[in-house]
Motif scaffolding. Structure first.
Motif, PDB file in Angstrom:
ATOM      1  N   ARG A 130       0.836  -1.208   0.000  1.00 34.78           N
ATOM      2  CA  ARG A 130       0.000   0.000   0.000  1.00 34.78           C
ATOM      3  C   ARG A 130       0.866   1.252   0.000  1.00 34.78           C
ATOM      4  O   ARG A 130       0.567   2.238  -0.678  1.00 34.78           O
ATOM      5  N   VAL A 131       1.971   1.237   0.748  1.00 33.42           N
ATOM      6  CA  VAL A 131       2.867   2.397   0.767  1.00 33.42           C
ATOM      7  C   VAL A 131       3.481   2.617  -0.614  1.00 33.42           C
ATOM      8  O   VAL A 131       3.539   3.751  -1.097  1.00 33.42           O
ATOM      9  N   ALA A 132       3.920   1.555  -1.263  1.00 31.29           N
ATOM     10  CA  ALA A 132       4.499   1.692  -2.606  1.00 31.29           C
ATOM     11  C   ALA A 132       3.475   2.297  -3.566  1.00 31.29           C
ATOM     12  O   ALA A 132       3.788   3.220  -4.336  1.00 31.29           O
ATOM     13  N   TYR A 133       2.261   1.804  -3.518  1.00 29.34           N
ATOM     14  CA  TYR A 133       1.170   2.305  -4.348  1.00 29.34           C
ATOM     15  C   TYR A 133       0.926   3.796  -4.074  1.00 29.34           C
ATOM     16  O   TYR A 133       0.831   4.607  -4.998  1.00 29.34           O
ATOM     17  N   GLU A 134       0.830   4.165  -2.811  1.00 25.18           N
ATOM     18  CA  GLU A 134       0.564   5.554  -2.440  1.00 25.18           C
ATOM     19  C   GLU A 134       1.709   6.478  -2.858  1.00 25.18           C
ATOM     20  O   GLU A 134       1.474   7.607  -3.284  1.00 25.18           O
ATOM     21  N   LEU A 135       2.949   5.998  -2.754  1.00 20.88           N
ATOM     22  CA  LEU A 135       4.087   6.811  -3.201  1.00 20.88           C
ATOM     23  C   LEU A 135       4.002   7.082  -4.694  1.00 20.88           C
ATOM     24  O   LEU A 135       4.171   8.215  -5.146  1.00 20.88           O
ATOM     25  N   MET A 136       3.739   6.048  -5.470  1.00 19.22           N
ATOM     26  CA  MET A 136       3.659   6.238  -6.917  1.00 19.22           C
ATOM     27  C   MET A 136       2.469   7.106  -7.306  1.00 19.22           C
ATOM     28  O   MET A 136       2.568   7.949  -8.177  1.00 19.22           O
ATOM     29  N   LEU A 137       1.353   6.909  -6.631  1.00 22.85           N
ATOM     30  CA  LEU A 137       0.136   7.651  -6.944  1.00 22.85           C
ATOM     31  C   LEU A 137       0.214   9.112  -6.526  1.00 22.85           C
ATOM     32  O   LEU A 137      -0.128  10.007  -7.287  1.00 22.85           O
ATOM     33  N   ASN A 138       0.685   9.373  -5.323  1.00 22.23           N
ATOM     34  CA  ASN A 138       0.621  10.716  -4.756  1.00 22.23           C
ATOM     35  C   ASN A 138       1.889  11.553  -4.874  1.00 22.23           C
ATOM     36  O   ASN A 138       1.839  12.765  -4.714  1.00 22.23           O
ATOM     37  N   VAL A 139       3.012  10.915  -5.117  1.00 18.73           N
ATOM     38  CA  VAL A 139       4.264  11.655  -5.259  1.00 18.73           C
ATOM     39  C   VAL A 139       4.745  11.619  -6.703  1.00 18.73           C
ATOM     40  O   VAL A 139       5.477  12.483  -7.146  1.00 18.73           O
ATOM     41  N   GLY A 140       4.302  10.616  -7.447  1.00 20.16           N
ATOM     42  CA  GLY A 140       4.716  10.502  -8.837  1.00 20.16           C
ATOM     43  C   GLY A 140       6.061   9.838  -8.988  1.00 20.16           C
ATOM     44  O   GLY A 140       6.717   9.975 -10.019  1.00 20.16           O
TER      45      GLY A 140
ATOM     46  N   ALA B 237       0.276  13.804   0.561  1.00 24.84           N
ATOM     47  CA  ALA B 237      -1.178  13.638   0.553  1.00 24.84           C
ATOM     48  C   ALA B 237      -1.640  12.898   1.801  1.00 24.84           C
ATOM     49  O   ALA B 237      -0.887  12.112   2.394  1.00 24.84           O
ATOM     50  N   HIS B 238      -2.880  13.122   2.186  1.00 21.92           N
ATOM     51  CA  HIS B 238      -3.444  12.481   3.379  1.00 21.92           C
ATOM     52  C   HIS B 238      -3.360  10.950   3.300  1.00 21.92           C
ATOM     53  O   HIS B 238      -2.973  10.298   4.266  1.00 21.92           O
ATOM     54  N   SER B 239      -3.703  10.378   2.149  1.00 23.85           N
ATOM     55  CA  SER B 239      -3.689   8.914   2.034  1.00 23.85           C
ATOM     56  C   SER B 239      -2.270   8.358   2.109  1.00 23.85           C
ATOM     57  O   SER B 239      -2.057   7.273   2.654  1.00 23.85           O
ATOM     58  N   LEU B 240      -1.287   9.106   1.619  1.00 22.24           N
ATOM     59  CA  LEU B 240       0.106   8.668   1.748  1.00 22.24           C
ATOM     60  C   LEU B 240       0.540   8.751   3.204  1.00 22.24           C
ATOM     61  O   LEU B 240       1.168   7.825   3.722  1.00 22.24           O
ATOM     62  N   ARG B 241       0.208   9.835   3.876  1.00 19.90           N
ATOM     63  CA  ARG B 241       0.572   9.971   5.293  1.00 19.90           C
ATOM     64  C   ARG B 241      -0.049   8.836   6.100  1.00 19.90           C
ATOM     65  O   ARG B 241       0.588   8.237   6.956  1.00 19.90           O
ATOM     66  N   LYS B 242      -1.298   8.505   5.813  1.00 22.72           N
ATOM     67  CA  LYS B 242      -1.984   7.425   6.518  1.00 22.72           C
ATOM     68  C   LYS B 242      -1.266   6.095   6.278  1.00 22.72           C
ATOM     69  O   LYS B 242      -1.078   5.307   7.215  1.00 22.72           O
ATOM     70  N   ALA B 243      -0.847   5.849   5.057  1.00 19.48           N
ATOM     71  CA  ALA B 243      -0.132   4.605   4.724  1.00 19.48           C
ATOM     72  C   ALA B 243       1.221   4.556   5.430  1.00 19.48           C
ATOM     73  O   ALA B 243       1.615   3.513   5.970  1.00 19.48           O
ATOM     74  N   LEU B 244       1.940   5.670   5.443  1.00 18.67           N
ATOM     75  CA  LEU B 244       3.247   5.715   6.100  1.00 18.67           C
ATOM     76  C   LEU B 244       3.116   5.534   7.608  1.00 18.67           C
ATOM     77  O   LEU B 244       3.886   4.796   8.225  1.00 18.67           O
TER      78      LEU B 244
END
Length: 122
Positions: free
Chosen positions: A15-25, A60-67
């Motif tokens: 989930r963290v890998a996904y959120e990094l790619m999605l929200n940070v590019g 992003a909020h969803s990335l912070r939540k995942a981290l």
């Protein structure tokens, strides 16, 4: 995206890998070596390995939540089962396995998260 999010909940490396790619590019060449120090600030800074271009984005909020849900076991965020940073190819294979486990077809690629056809609203 829904299939991946349903399969890989907060608290998983996937989930963290996904959120990094999605929200940070971040590309696979960048995400596999992302450190906790980079992710701890309100703004996320890194230099793209492929182009050398510096990037600064708000976390992003969803990335912070995942981290926040992931245990800190190493300097890098996403590591192998042996607590070592992934190689680029190792990370790619690991993500492919995560996508397969989520029931996604082979033509679904993580690269698509970096260049979405939808407006960014996360």
């Amino acid at each position: 995206m829904t299939a991946f999010e349903n399969r890989w909940s907060y608290g998983t490396k996937q989930r963290v890998a996904y959120e990094l790619m999605l929200n940070v590019g971040t590309a696979r060449a960048d995400v596999h070596l992302t450190t906790w120090a980079q992710a701890d600030d309100a703004s996320f800074e890194y230099t793209r390995r492929k182009t050398g271009v510096p990037v600064v984005v708000t976390v992003a909020h969803s990335l912070r939540k995942a981290l926040d849900a992931l245990a800190r076991k190493h300097v890098t965020i996403i590591n192998t089962e042996y607590s070592k940073p992934f190689t680029v190819d190792g990370f790619s294979g690991w993500m492919r396995d995560a996508m397969t486990a989520a029931g996604l077809p082979l033509d679904c690629k993580p690269h698509g998260l970096r260049k979405p056809p939808w407006p960014s609203a996360r």
